[in-house]
Motif scaffolding. Structure first.
Motif, PDB file in Angstrom:
ATOM      1  N   LEU A  64       4.452   5.617  -5.556  1.00 17.14           N
ATOM      2  CA  LEU A  64       4.678   5.673  -7.012  1.00 17.14           C
ATOM      3  C   LEU A  64       3.566   6.440  -7.703  1.00 17.14           C
ATOM      4  O   LEU A  64       3.820   7.230  -8.633  1.00 17.14           O
ATOM      5  CB  LEU A  64       4.792   4.256  -7.588  1.00 17.14           C
ATOM      6  N   SER A  65       2.327   6.235  -7.266  1.00 19.07           N
ATOM      7  CA  SER A  65       1.201   6.968  -7.843  1.00 19.07           C
ATOM      8  C   SER A  65       1.365   8.466  -7.627  1.00 19.07           C
ATOM      9  O   SER A  65       1.172   9.264  -8.550  1.00 19.07           O
ATOM     10  CB  SER A  65      -0.110   6.477  -7.214  1.00 19.07           C
ATOM     11  N   LYS A  66       1.732   8.855  -6.411  1.00 20.46           N
ATOM     12  CA  LYS A  66       1.900  10.277  -6.105  1.00 20.46           C
ATOM     13  C   LYS A  66       3.105  10.868  -6.857  1.00 20.46           C
ATOM     14  O   LYS A  66       3.130  12.050  -7.159  1.00 20.46           O
ATOM     15  CB  LYS A  66       2.050  10.486  -4.601  1.00 20.46           C
ATOM     16  N   LEU A  67       4.099  10.038  -7.138  1.00 15.95           N
ATOM     17  CA  LEU A  67       5.273  10.490  -7.891  1.00 15.95           C
ATOM     18  C   LEU A  67       4.931  10.698  -9.369  1.00 15.95           C
ATOM     19  O   LEU A  67       5.225  11.753  -9.942  1.00 15.95           O
ATOM     20  CB  LEU A  67       6.407   9.474  -7.745  1.00 15.95           C
ATOM     21  N   PHE A  68       4.303   9.701  -9.988  1.00 21.45           N
ATOM     22  CA  PHE A  68       4.034   9.759 -11.419  1.00 21.45           C
ATOM     23  C   PHE A  68       2.792  10.582 -11.765  1.00 21.45           C
ATOM     24  O   PHE A  68       2.677  11.083 -12.883  1.00 21.45           O
ATOM     25  CB  PHE A  68       3.944   8.355 -12.010  1.00 21.45           C
ATOM     26  N   LEU A  69       1.865  10.694 -10.824  1.00 21.74           N
ATOM     27  CA  LEU A  69       0.676  11.528 -11.004  1.00 21.74           C
ATOM     28  C   LEU A  69       0.726  12.637  -9.950  1.00 21.74           C
ATOM     29  O   LEU A  69      -0.144  12.741  -9.089  1.00 21.74           O
ATOM     30  CB  LEU A  69      -0.593  10.686 -10.881  1.00 21.74           C
ATOM     31  N   PHE A  70       1.791  13.427 -10.034  1.00 19.28           N
ATOM     32  CA  PHE A  70       2.114  14.389  -8.987  1.00 19.28           C
ATOM     33  C   PHE A  70       0.960  15.357  -8.718  1.00 19.28           C
ATOM     34  O   PHE A  70       0.622  15.616  -7.557  1.00 19.28           O
ATOM     35  CB  PHE A  70       3.390  15.166  -9.356  1.00 19.28           C
ATOM     36  N   ASP A  71       0.349  15.890  -9.767  1.00 14.29           N
ATOM     37  CA  ASP A  71      -0.746  16.844  -9.579  1.00 14.29           C
ATOM     38  C   ASP A  71      -1.938  16.218  -8.846  1.00 14.29           C
ATOM     39  O   ASP A  71      -2.579  16.878  -8.012  1.00 14.29           O
ATOM     40  CB  ASP A  71      -1.210  17.423 -10.919  1.00 14.29           C
ATOM     41  N   ALA A  72      -2.217  14.960  -9.124  1.00 13.89           N
ATOM     42  CA  ALA A  72      -3.297  14.271  -8.417  1.00 13.89           C
ATOM     43  C   ALA A  72      -2.932  14.096  -6.940  1.00 13.89           C
ATOM     44  O   ALA A  72      -3.793  14.223  -6.063  1.00 13.89           O
ATOM     45  CB  ALA A  72      -3.582  12.919  -9.057  1.00 13.89           C
ATOM     46  N   GLY A  73      -1.669  13.821  -6.660  1.00 17.92           N
ATOM     47  CA  GLY A  73      -1.216  13.715  -5.277  1.00 17.92           C
ATOM     48  C   GLY A  73      -1.336  15.036  -4.542  1.00 17.92           C
ATOM     49  O   GLY A  73      -1.756  15.074  -3.377  1.00 17.92           O
ATOM     50  N   VAL A  74      -0.992  16.121  -5.218  1.00 15.31           N
ATOM     51  CA  VAL A  74      -1.121  17.455  -4.621  1.00 15.31           C
ATOM     52  C   VAL A  74      -2.594  17.750  -4.339  1.00 15.31           C
ATOM     53  O   VAL A  74      -2.942  18.257  -3.259  1.00 15.31           O
ATOM     54  CB  VAL A  74      -0.493  18.534  -5.534  1.00 15.31           C
ATOM     55  N   ILE A  96       5.758  11.049  -0.572  1.00 15.42           N
ATOM     56  CA  ILE A  96       6.493  10.210  -1.526  1.00 15.42           C
ATOM     57  C   ILE A  96       7.788   9.701  -0.892  1.00 15.42           C
ATOM     58  O   ILE A  96       8.106   8.510  -0.961  1.00 15.42           O
ATOM     59  CB  ILE A  96       6.791  10.997  -2.827  1.00 15.42           C
ATOM     60  N   VAL A  97       8.531  10.599  -0.263  1.00 12.38           N
ATOM     61  CA  VAL A  97       9.811  10.223   0.347  1.00 12.38           C
ATOM     62  C   VAL A  97       9.607   9.178   1.446  1.00 12.38           C
ATOM     63  O   VAL A  97      10.315   8.163   1.496  1.00 12.38           O
ATOM     64  CB  VAL A  97      10.543  11.472   0.895  1.00 12.38           C
ATOM     65  N   VAL A  98       8.628   9.408   2.321  1.00 12.95           N
ATOM     66  CA  VAL A  98       8.383   8.468   3.424  1.00 12.95           C
ATOM     67  C   VAL A  98       7.890   7.132   2.883  1.00 12.95           C
ATOM     68  O   VAL A  98       8.383   6.066   3.287  1.00 12.95           O
ATOM     69  CB  VAL A  98       7.384   9.052   4.441  1.00 12.95           C
ATOM     70  N   GLN A  99       6.937   7.164   1.962  1.00 18.34           N
ATOM     71  CA  GLN A  99       6.368   5.911   1.479  1.00 18.34           C
ATOM     72  C   GLN A  99       7.370   5.087   0.682  1.00 18.34           C
ATOM     73  O   GLN A  99       7.485   3.881   0.901  1.00 18.34           O
ATOM     74  CB  GLN A  99       5.117   6.182   0.644  1.00 18.34           C
ATOM     75  N   LEU A 100       8.099   5.709  -0.224  1.00 17.18           N
ATOM     76  CA  LEU A 100       9.060   4.952  -1.032  1.00 17.18           C
ATOM     77  C   LEU A 100      10.322   4.618  -0.241  1.00 17.18           C
ATOM     78  O   LEU A 100      10.824   3.490  -0.315  1.00 17.18           O
ATOM     79  CB  LEU A 100       9.405   5.718  -2.313  1.00 17.18           C
ATOM     80  N   GLY A 101      10.821   5.577   0.528  1.00 21.26           N
ATOM     81  CA  GLY A 101      12.030   5.327   1.317  1.00 21.26           C
ATOM     82  C   GLY A 101      11.793   4.291   2.400  1.00 21.26           C
ATOM     83  O   GLY A 101      12.594   3.354   2.570  1.00 21.26           O
ATOM     84  N   GLY A 102      10.693   4.434   3.147  1.00 15.12           N
ATOM     85  CA  GLY A 102      10.378   3.459   4.195  1.00 15.12           C
ATOM     86  C   GLY A 102      10.158   2.070   3.624  1.00 15.12           C
ATOM     87  O   GLY A 102      10.640   1.076   4.171  1.00 15.12           O
ATOM     88  N   SER A 103       9.440   2.007   2.501  1.00 15.62           N
ATOM     89  CA  SER A 103       9.200   0.705   1.856  1.00 15.62           C
ATOM     90  C   SER A 103      10.508   0.062   1.419  1.00 15.62           C
ATOM     91  O   SER A 103      10.714  -1.139   1.621  1.00 15.62           O
ATOM     92  CB  SER A 103       8.283   0.876   0.641  1.00 15.62           C
ATOM     93  N   ALA A 104      11.402   0.845   0.828  1.00 15.01           N
ATOM     94  CA  ALA A 104      12.689   0.306   0.363  1.00 15.01           C
ATOM     95  C   ALA A 104      13.493  -0.258   1.533  1.00 15.01           C
ATOM     96  O   ALA A 104      14.065  -1.347   1.425  1.00 15.01           O
ATOM     97  CB  ALA A 104      13.477   1.391  -0.371  1.00 15.01           C
ATOM     98  N   PRO A 140       0.813  -1.226   0.000  1.00 15.45           N
ATOM     99  CA  PRO A 140       0.000   0.000   0.000  1.00 15.45           C
ATOM    100  C   PRO A 140       0.846   1.275   0.000  1.00 15.45           C
ATOM    101  O   PRO A 140       0.446   2.286  -0.564  1.00 15.45           O
ATOM    102  CB  PRO A 140      -0.817  -0.099   1.293  1.00 15.45           C
ATOM    103  N   PHE A 141       2.023   1.207   0.604  1.00 13.98           N
ATOM    104  CA  PHE A 141       2.876   2.392   0.692  1.00 13.98           C
ATOM    105  C   PHE A 141       3.617   2.665  -0.614  1.00 13.98           C
ATOM    106  O   PHE A 141       3.586   3.773  -1.133  1.00 13.98           O
ATOM    107  CB  PHE A 141       3.877   2.247   1.848  1.00 13.98           C
ATOM    108  N   TRP A 142       4.302   1.631  -1.146  1.00 15.04           N
ATOM    109  CA  TRP A 142       5.076   1.904  -2.356  1.00 15.04           C
ATOM    110  C   TRP A 142       4.189   2.119  -3.573  1.00 15.04           C
ATOM    111  O   TRP A 142       4.527   2.902  -4.452  1.00 15.04           O
ATOM    112  CB  TRP A 142       6.191   0.896  -2.601  1.00 15.04           C
ATOM    113  N   SER A 143       3.012   1.493  -3.609  1.00 16.16           N
ATOM    114  CA  SER A 143       2.120   1.753  -4.748  1.00 16.16           C
ATOM    115  C   SER A 143       1.549   3.171  -4.659  1.00 16.16           C
ATOM    116  O   SER A 143       1.448   3.875  -5.673  1.00 16.16           O
ATOM    117  CB  SER A 143       1.005   0.710  -4.830  1.00 16.16           C
ATOM    118  N   SER A 144       1.222   3.619  -3.448  1.00 10.75           N
ATOM    119  CA  SER A 144       0.743   4.994  -3.266  1.00 10.75           C
ATOM    120  C   SER A 144       1.853   5.992  -3.563  1.00 10.75           C
ATOM    121  O   SER A 144       1.618   7.016  -4.210  1.00 10.75           O
ATOM    122  CB  SER A 144       0.238   5.183  -1.830  1.00 10.75           C
TER     123      SER A 144
END
Length: 153
Positions: free
Chosen positions: A31-41, A60-68, A25-29
């Motif tokens: 990635l979504s917020k990264l690639f669809l940045f305006d939707a995340g904003v 994005i940093v917390v979700q992708l970094g923590g997941s990694a 749930p974290f890394w998919s969210s």
């Protein structure tokens, strides 16, 4: 049968799979917020988090970094802690069921919050398991530790 399941559960592939699924749930969210940045904003703005772009970047940093960190089992305690804190904050900031007057939205938010608490429990469990296997993980990269652990076995 139990022996086979235990053997399977002790394989590195199952541990990797468990860490990947727990963090999905974290890394998919992220990635979504990264690639669809305006939707995340826009999502951050709807939740009342301003400045929305900065909150989106932090998410994005917390979700992708923590997941990694969890998936790679490197400082998994830090990754799990960051994701757990993030998840707890989403309950307090976004899924505030106690402040929602109308149904079914209050009940939906309450169920989402309870699922988030369960996720926090899973993150704690993965941090515990990672810490318990830390000696074994360290031996792969340190021949002296490996020799000592082999001597103990």
């Amino acid at each position: 049968m139990q022996h086979r399941i235990t053997k399977l559960l002790r394989t590195p592939m199952m541990a990797w799979l468990a860490r990947g699924l727990l963090t999905l749930p974290f890394w998919s969210s992220g990635l979504s917020k990264l690639f669809l940045f305006d939707a995340g904003v826009a999502e951050m703005a709807r939740a009342g988090l301003e400045p929305a772009a900065a909150f989106n970047v932090a998410t994005i940093v917390v979700q992708l970094g923590g997941s990694a960190l969890v998936i790679l089992n490197r400082a998994a305690w830090l990754g799990a802690g960051a994701l757990g804190l993030f998840t707890g904050l989403t309950i307090l900031l976004v899924h505030r069921f106690w402040a929602i007057p109308e149904e079914p939205f209050r009940t939906i938010a309450m169920h989402v919050s309870s699922e988030h608490v369960g996720m926090i429990g899973g993150l704690i469990a993965i941090a515990i398991l990672s810490a318990r296997s830390g000696i074994a993980d360290d031996t792969r990269h340190n021949p002296a530790l490996h020799a000592r652990s082999e001597a103990r076995a």
